[in-house]
Scaffold this motif. Structure first.
Motif, PDB file in Angstrom:
ATOM      1  N   ASP A 154       0.823  -1.199   0.000  1.00 58.82           N
ATOM      2  CA  ASP A 154       0.000   0.000   0.000  1.00 58.82           C
ATOM      3  C   ASP A 154       0.864   1.259   0.000  1.00 58.82           C
ATOM      4  O   ASP A 154       0.513   2.276  -0.600  1.00 58.82           O
ATOM      5  CB  ASP A 154      -0.989   0.010   1.173  1.00 58.82           C
ATOM      6  CG  ASP A 154      -0.360  -0.309   2.522  1.00 58.82           C
ATOM      7  OD1 ASP A 154       0.883  -0.429   2.601  1.00 58.82           O
ATOM      8  OD2 ASP A 154      -1.116  -0.447   3.500  1.00 58.82           O
ATOM      9  N   GLY A 155       2.030   1.199   0.645  1.00 56.88           N
ATOM     10  CA  GLY A 155       2.918   2.353   0.636  1.00 56.88           C
ATOM     11  C   GLY A 155       3.390   2.712  -0.762  1.00 56.88           C
ATOM     12  O   GLY A 155       3.634   3.891  -1.066  1.00 56.88           O
ATOM     13  N   GLY A 158       1.799   5.433  -3.061  1.00 59.87           N
ATOM     14  CA  GLY A 158       2.172   6.832  -2.960  1.00 59.87           C
ATOM     15  C   GLY A 158       3.346   7.205  -3.845  1.00 59.87           C
ATOM     16  O   GLY A 158       3.813   8.346  -3.813  1.00 59.87           O
ATOM     17  N   GLU A 159       3.830   6.251  -4.638  1.00 58.21           N
ATOM     18  CA  GLU A 159       4.969   6.482  -5.524  1.00 58.21           C
ATOM     19  C   GLU A 159       4.472   6.806  -6.933  1.00 58.21           C
ATOM     20  O   GLU A 159       3.687   6.060  -7.516  1.00 58.21           O
ATOM     21  CB  GLU A 159       5.865   5.237  -5.578  1.00 58.21           C
ATOM     22  CG  GLU A 159       6.480   4.839  -4.249  1.00 58.21           C
ATOM     23  CD  GLU A 159       7.690   5.702  -3.908  1.00 58.21           C
ATOM     24  OE1 GLU A 159       8.084   6.554  -4.738  1.00 58.21           O
ATOM     25  OE2 GLU A 159       8.241   5.505  -2.815  1.00 58.21           O
ATOM     26  N   GLN A 187       3.015   1.601   7.508  1.00 57.93           N
ATOM     27  CA  GLN A 187       4.302   1.956   6.929  1.00 57.93           C
ATOM     28  C   GLN A 187       5.295   2.206   8.065  1.00 57.93           C
ATOM     29  O   GLN A 187       4.932   2.182   9.238  1.00 57.93           O
ATOM     30  CB  GLN A 187       4.174   3.207   6.056  1.00 57.93           C
ATOM     31  CG  GLN A 187       3.270   3.043   4.841  1.00 57.93           C
ATOM     32  CD  GLN A 187       3.286   4.262   3.942  1.00 57.93           C
ATOM     33  OE1 GLN A 187       4.287   4.959   3.817  1.00 57.93           O
ATOM     34  NE2 GLN A 187       2.152   4.522   3.298  1.00 57.93           N
ATOM     35  N   THR A 192      -0.699   3.851   6.813  1.00 60.32           N
ATOM     36  CA  THR A 192      -0.621   4.279   5.424  1.00 60.32           C
ATOM     37  C   THR A 192      -1.588   5.413   5.126  1.00 60.32           C
ATOM     38  O   THR A 192      -1.247   6.372   4.428  1.00 60.32           O
ATOM     39  CB  THR A 192      -0.920   3.085   4.500  1.00 60.32           C
ATOM     40  OG1 THR A 192       0.044   2.065   4.750  1.00 60.32           O
ATOM     41  CG2 THR A 192      -0.865   3.480   3.043  1.00 60.32           C
ATOM     42  N   ARG A 193      -2.790   5.302   5.648  1.00 65.81           N
ATOM     43  CA  ARG A 193      -3.796   6.319   5.332  1.00 65.81           C
ATOM     44  C   ARG A 193      -3.478   7.668   5.983  1.00 65.81           C
ATOM     45  O   ARG A 193      -4.051   8.690   5.604  1.00 65.81           O
ATOM     46  CB  ARG A 193      -5.186   5.830   5.746  1.00 65.81           C
ATOM     47  CG  ARG A 193      -5.638   4.613   4.934  1.00 65.81           C
ATOM     48  CD  ARG A 193      -7.136   4.380   5.038  1.00 65.81           C
ATOM     49  NE  ARG A 193      -7.542   3.181   4.314  1.00 65.81           N
ATOM     50  CZ  ARG A 193      -7.742   3.117   3.002  1.00 65.81           C
ATOM     51  NH1 ARG A 193      -7.531   4.179   2.256  1.00 65.81           N
ATOM     52  NH2 ARG A 193      -8.118   1.977   2.427  1.00 65.81           N
ATOM     53  N   LEU A 196      -0.361   9.485   3.364  1.00 67.78           N
ATOM     54  CA  LEU A 196      -0.779  10.156   2.142  1.00 67.78           C
ATOM     55  C   LEU A 196      -2.272   9.932   1.997  1.00 67.78           C
ATOM     56  O   LEU A 196      -2.781   8.882   2.359  1.00 67.78           O
ATOM     57  CB  LEU A 196      -0.033   9.581   0.932  1.00 67.78           C
ATOM     58  CG  LEU A 196      -0.103  10.363  -0.372  1.00 67.78           C
ATOM     59  CD1 LEU A 196       0.577  11.732  -0.216  1.00 67.78           C
ATOM     60  CD2 LEU A 196       0.589   9.592  -1.492  1.00 67.78           C
ATOM     61  N   GLN A 198      -5.131   8.570   1.034  1.00 65.82           N
ATOM     62  CA  GLN A 198      -5.562   7.413   0.265  1.00 65.82           C
ATOM     63  C   GLN A 198      -7.086   7.421   0.143  1.00 65.82           C
ATOM     64  O   GLN A 198      -7.804   7.518   1.126  1.00 65.82           O
ATOM     65  CB  GLN A 198      -5.115   6.119   0.952  1.00 65.82           C
ATOM     66  CG  GLN A 198      -3.612   5.970   1.095  1.00 65.82           C
ATOM     67  CD  GLN A 198      -2.966   5.430  -0.166  1.00 65.82           C
ATOM     68  OE1 GLN A 198      -3.649   5.097  -1.126  1.00 65.82           O
ATOM     69  NE2 GLN A 198      -1.659   5.352  -0.164  1.00 65.82           N
ATOM     70  N   GLU A 201      -9.532   2.403  -3.010  1.00 63.18           N
ATOM     71  CA  GLU A 201      -8.533   2.029  -3.996  1.00 63.18           C
ATOM     72  C   GLU A 201      -9.107   1.462  -5.293  1.00 63.18           C
ATOM     73  O   GLU A 201      -8.632   1.788  -6.376  1.00 63.18           O
ATOM     74  CB  GLU A 201      -7.546   1.044  -3.388  1.00 63.18           C
ATOM     75  CG  GLU A 201      -6.669   1.646  -2.313  1.00 63.18           C
ATOM     76  CD  GLU A 201      -5.921   2.870  -2.804  1.00 63.18           C
ATOM     77  OE1 GLU A 201      -5.445   2.878  -3.954  1.00 63.18           O
ATOM     78  OE2 GLU A 201      -5.821   3.839  -2.035  1.00 63.18           O
TER      79      GLU A 201
END
Length: 283
Positions: A154-155, A158-159, A187, A192-193, A196, A198, A201
């Protein structure tokens, strides 16, 4: 309970396979006293479905041209993939004791040059899906009907490079590419949320032209159905399965920890974790 299809030991249930993967990971974690155990425990079910239900491969011939490819974008999940490949017979069980040591074929971060069955060197994060896109294109140009499976975190959503790969896969109609997102909401720096913004999905991937499914990544039957749908879909588009998993799944005292991205466990706690694991045997 769902069982294997056509793999060695086909009377072994997928739940038993996942349990063995978790045990292998715990034993490797005990060797170093620390590691990315949370991810391995959480992803064991999706790895069991990948290796013992969905994929075609030959344990004794990891370079077999007719194999499905499994690309581990998240290199620090290597302990999870080693655990699965040991259960699959690609790697020998006696190498568990060498995990993370000098000259071991099981380094703490996955490296293709060291480990049979490790298709790519994973990390820095965000590159795996792009490599998988290239491989899927290459297989198509060779006339192969094999799938490329790419496990990402999931991290990695953000890429920016991940989304460039997403668009490329759509552009080239890569219906032989199946992305698997391990969404454990953890992360290095926290949830994770929180890292960034999110959004839900599946609609995001669909907007980019993918066939998207979101499932409980620790529900074996849901995983089997999702993988089967992805493999048999007739649409000329790439596919993604977003798997919501629980870090440290199956070991309650680890599940309850606030920080599980990198787990450090006291020596006596490894035996406690193994005892809990061994007491919960699936049918």
């Amino acid at each position: 309970m769902t069982t294997d299809t056509g793999k060695p030991g086909s009377n072994t249930s997928l739940a038993q396979r996942a349990r063995a993967i978790r045990r292998n990971a715990l034993l490797m974690g005990e060797v170093q006293g620390q590691g990315y155990i949370g991810q391995a425990l959480g992803a064991a079910d999706l790895l069991a479905v990948s290796y013992f239900h969905a994929m075609d491969y030959r344990p004794g011939d990891p370079e077999w041209e007719g194999r499905d490819r499994f690309y581990l974008s998240i290199g620090h999940y290597a302990i999870a993939l080693y655990a699965a490949m040991i259960e699959a017979g690609i790697l020998p069980e006696d190498e568990i004791a060498t995990y993370g040591m000098d000259d071991s074929r099981l380094p703490m971060s996955g490296m293709a040059s060291y480990t049979p069955g490790m298709e790519i060197t994973g990390g820095s994060l965000g590159h795996g899906l792009g490599i998988a896109v290239g491989a899927a294109m290459g297989l198509k140009r060779k006339g192969s009907d094999r799938f490329v499976y790419n496990l990402l975190s999931d991290g990695e959503l953000g890429e920016g490079s991940t989304w460039e790969a997403v668009m490329s896969a759509t552009q080239w109609k890569l219906d032989n590419l199946i992305a698997i997102v391990d969404f454990n909401n953890q992360q290095a720096d926290g949830p994770t949320r929180d890292a960034l913004a999110q959004t839900p999905e599946a609609p995001k991937w669909e907007a980019f032209g993918w066939h998207a499914q979101e499932v409980d990544g620790n529900d074996m039957d849901a995983l089997v159905q999702a993988f089967d749908t992805a493999r048999t879909l007739k649409d000329a588009k790439p596919r993604v399965i977003i798997c919501n998993t629980r870090m440290c799944k199956g070991i309650p005292f680890l599940e309850e920890r606030e920080i599980t991205h990198f787990v450090r466990v006291e020596p006596e706690e490894w035996q406690k974790a193994l005892a809990i694991h061994d007491a919960n045997k699936p049918a």
